[in-house]
Design a protein around this motif. Structure first.
Motif, PDB file in Angstrom:
ATOM      1  N   VAL A   1     -79.976  43.104 -24.410  1.00 41.76           N
ATOM      2  CA  VAL A   1     -79.848  43.353 -22.969  1.00 41.76           C
ATOM      3  C   VAL A   1     -80.885  42.613 -22.140  1.00 41.76           C
TER       4      VAL A   1
ATOM      5  N   ARG B   1     -81.494  51.183 -19.630  1.00 40.99           N
ATOM      6  CA  ARG B   1     -82.271  50.432 -20.614  1.00 40.99           C
ATOM      7  C   ARG B   1     -83.398  51.295 -21.172  1.00 40.99           C
TER       8      ARG B   1
ATOM      9  N   ILE C   1     -83.087  45.662 -28.771  1.00 41.63           N
ATOM     10  CA  ILE C   1     -82.680  45.968 -27.396  1.00 41.63           C
ATOM     11  C   ILE C   1     -82.913  44.765 -26.490  1.00 41.63           C
ATOM     12  N   THR C   2     -84.087  44.153 -26.608  1.00 40.61           N
ATOM     13  CA  THR C   2     -84.412  42.993 -25.783  1.00 40.61           C
ATOM     14  C   THR C   2     -83.449  41.846 -26.060  1.00 40.61           C
TER      15      THR C   2
ATOM     16  N   ALA D   1     -76.557  49.921 -20.144  1.00 40.83           N
ATOM     17  CA  ALA D   1     -77.722  49.047 -20.012  1.00 40.83           C
ATOM     18  C   ALA D   1     -77.325  47.583 -19.888  1.00 40.83           C
TER      19      ALA D   1
ATOM     20  N   ALA E   1     -75.876  51.710 -24.469  1.00 42.58           N
ATOM     21  CA  ALA E   1     -75.965  50.249 -24.521  1.00 42.58           C
ATOM     22  C   ALA E   1     -75.059  49.607 -23.479  1.00 42.58           C
TER      23      ALA E   1
ATOM     24  N   ALA F   1     -75.520  45.728 -22.306  1.00 46.72           N
ATOM     25  CA  ALA F   1     -75.428  44.976 -23.563  1.00 46.72           C
ATOM     26  C   ALA F   1     -74.078  44.265 -23.644  1.00 46.72           C
TER      27      ALA F   1
END
Length: 189
Positions: free
Chosen positions: A186, A79, A182-183, A139, A136, A141
Motif C-alpha cells: 500500500v 493503513r 504492508i509498505t 487501505a 487491506a 492495497a
C-alpha cells in the motif's frame, strides 16, 4: 440445563481445553474443572467433540470480536489498522494466560482435513483472512487478498513463536515483518 448454565459450561470448558489441550482433558477432569457432572454434560452434548466444537465457536466469536475492537481502538485510518493487528497481538501475547492459539492447537490434535474440529479451525483462519482483506482493501492495497494471506502467515507464525519464546520480541519482529509487506502493498503513505 438452562441456556445460561450451558453457556457457563462452554466457557469453563473452553478455559480447560485452552490450558490443557483437547485430548489431554478427559471427561472426568472436565467435569471436575467445570463443576458440572459428566451426566449433565452429556445431556447437552452428545459427545466430547460436540462440546469441543461449541468451545471453538465461542472462542472464534470472542477472539475475532476482541481483535476487531482493539484494531479499531488502536488506529483510526485503514493503513494504521493493518499495523494495529500486530499491536493487538503484542497485547495478547503479554497476557499472563497466553497459551498460543486454540485453533492451532485444535488443528494439530485433530489433523484430518474434513473432520469438523479441523474444519472449524480452518474456518476461523479464513474469517481472519477475510477481515484482513477488508482492511487491506480499505487501505488501498492493489491485491488485498494477497496482502491478507501474507499478514495471516506472519500472525500465525508469531503466535507459535510467542508461545515458544519471549513474546515481547516476537511481537516486535512480527510487526516489523508486517510493516515490510504492508509498505510494499500500500506504500509508505
Amino acid at each position: 440445563m438452562s441456556a445460561s448454565k450451558r453457556d457457563e459450561l462452554v466457557q469453563k470448558a473452553l478455559e480447560s481445553f485452552y490450558r490443557g489441550g483437547f485430548h489431554a482433558i478427559g471427561m472426568d477432569r472436565l467435569a471436575k474443572e467445570t463443576g458440572v457432572s459428566k451426566t449433565a454434560i452429556y445431556k447437552h452434548f452428545r459427545t466430547k467433540d460436540d462440546l469441543i466444537l461449541a468451545t471453538l465457536r465461542l472462542r472464534d466469536e470472542q477472539f475475532r470480536n476482541w481483535l476487531m475492537r482493539r484494531v479499531e481502538a488502536l488506529a483510526h485510518d485503514p493503513r494504521g489498522r493493518l499495523f494495529a493487528i500486530f499491536d493487538a497481538l503484542g497485547e495478547w501475547f503479554a497476557e499472563p494466560g497466553f497459551r498460543s492459539c486454540m485453533f492451532i492447537k485444535a488443528s494439530s490434535e485433530f489433523q484430518q482435513r474434513g473432520e469438523p474440529i479441523h474444519t472449524m479451525s480452518a474456518e476461523h483462519k479464513h474469517l481472519l483472512a477475510r477481515y484482513f482483506a477488508e482492511l487491506a482493501q480499505a487501505a488501498g492495497a492493489k491485491e488485498p487478498e494477497e496482502l491478507a494471506r501474507e499478514l495471516l502467515v506472519i500472525k500465525e507464525g508469531a503466535i507459535v513463536l510467542a508461545h515458544l519464546h519471549d513474546p515481547a520480541w516476537i511481537a516486535e519482529d512480527a510487526r516489523r515483518a508486517a510493516a515490510a509487506v504492508i509498505t510494499q502493498a500500500v506504500g509508505s503513505g
